[in-house]
Design an enzyme around this catalytic site. Structure first.
Site, short mmCIF file in Angstrom:
data_model
loop_
_atom_site.label_atom_id
_atom_site.label_comp_id
_atom_site.label_asym_id
_atom_site.label_seq_id
_atom_site.Cartn_x
_atom_site.Cartn_y
_atom_site.Cartn_z
N TRP A 59 0.80 -1.22 0.00
CA TRP A 59 0.00 0.00 0.00
C TRP A 59 0.84 1.27 0.00
CZ3 TRP A 59 -4.30 -1.21 4.17
CH2 TRP A 59 -5.19 -2.15 3.64
N GLU B 91 11.97 2.11 -4.25
CA GLU B 91 11.74 3.45 -3.70
C GLU B 91 12.60 3.69 -2.46
OE1 GLU B 91 7.23 3.35 -5.47
OE2 GLU B 91 7.54 3.07 -3.32
N GLY C 83 4.67 1.95 -11.17
CA GLY C 83 3.86 3.15 -11.11
C GLY C 83 3.81 3.94 -12.40
N SER D 79 3.30 -2.40 -12.06
CA SER D 79 2.04 -2.16 -12.77
C SER D 79 1.26 -3.45 -13.02
CB SER D 79 2.30 -1.43 -14.10
OG SER D 79 2.92 -0.18 -13.86
N GLY E 37 1.27 -2.85 -6.35
CA GLY E 37 1.24 -1.51 -5.79
C GLY E 37 -0.12 -0.86 -5.94
N GLY E 38 -0.26 0.05 -6.90
CA GLY E 38 -1.47 0.85 -7.03
C GLY E 38 -2.75 0.05 -7.13
#
Length: 256
Positions: free
Chosen positions: A10, A97, A173, A213, A234-235
């Site tokens: 998240w 990241e 992302g 992605s 992720g997203g």
């Protein structure tokens, strides 16, 4: 056979109310899922409450990061002991990241991996190349450098529990996803690296996820690749229905 693992990262999203609402909406969608292991990695501030909400469910709790010390004068940090205390089973280590924005190098990541396993946490080690490195034909060289440094002095028994995530940084992302063939090529190279260094038994036991992605539309084909054992999402993991769709697609791939 390696059990498929789908992990929701998240990142820096969701307040306590939002996290609890997600779990409440998500769990009914995956009650009948078999053959897939699932984990949520929320922010530190909601770990305990999400862990409580997941109790008696098949979904495990993961953390997004950790410090290498069990305790000490490290203002703002979270130790592996603390993560175990709130019910974590997994911890993400070396995400791109963390490497890019917080300047975590391979020596630090190596210490974090050792600390995670010492406290009986299963580490999910992230590795991957930038777009510039890919265009320069340096993907395998980058992966080999990361793997050798990150896993330095970790023994075979410890490494057999490791999860790796191949995350080409250019696909995180951005909406761009490595093709299934590209993702498989990276995962296969990682498995070959482990085999050459630690032996076939360790190489066959390690699960290798793909991250970058991941969506309901592409996850089934990705996981159908012989060396890809799941996904770090992720997203698309921020929406309970979309994440449930990813898990259902993964389950279809696992059973095919």
């Amino acid at each position: 056979m390696r059990t498929v693992l789908i992990v929701a990262n998240w990142k820096m999203h969701k307040t306590l109310d939002e996290a609890q609402a997600f779990v409440e909406a998500f769990l009914p969608h995956i009650e009948a899922i078999e053959g897939v292991e699932m984990a949520l990695a929320p922010a530190f501030t909601v770990l305990r409450d999400v862990g409580v909400a997941l109790k008696n469910s098949p979904v495990r709790l993961a953390a997004q990061n950790l410090h290498f010390a069990a305790q000490g004068a490290y203002t703002g940090e979270i130790s592996p002991l603390m993560l175990r205390d709130v019910g974590c089973s997994y911890v993400i280590v070396g995400h791109s990241e963390r490497r890019q924005y917080f300047h975590e190098d391979d020596a630090l990541i190596n210490k974090k991996l050792a600390a995670a396993f010492e406290q009986k946490l299963i580490a999910i080690l992230c590795v991957g190349e930038t777009l510039q490195e890919r265009h320069a034909g340096a993907t395998e060289r980058v992966l080999e450098r990361q793997v050798r440094a990150d896993l330095r002095e970790l023994d075979r028994q410890t490494l057999s529990q490791l999860v790796m995530a191949y995350e080409p940084i250019w696909a995180i992302g951005t909406g761009e996803t490595a093709s299934p063939a590209d993702a498989e090529q990276g995962a296969r190279f990682l498995r070959e690296l482990i085999r050459d260094r630690y032996g076939s038994q360790v190489a066959q036991s390690i699960r290798i996820l793909y991250g970058g992605s991941v969506k309901p539309e592409n996850v089934e084909e990705l996981i159908s690749q012989p060396n890809i054992d799941g996904a770090l999402v992720g997203g698309a993991s921020l929406d309970p229905q979309q994440f449930a769709q990813i898990i259902k697609a993964a389950a279809r791939a696992a059973h095919s």
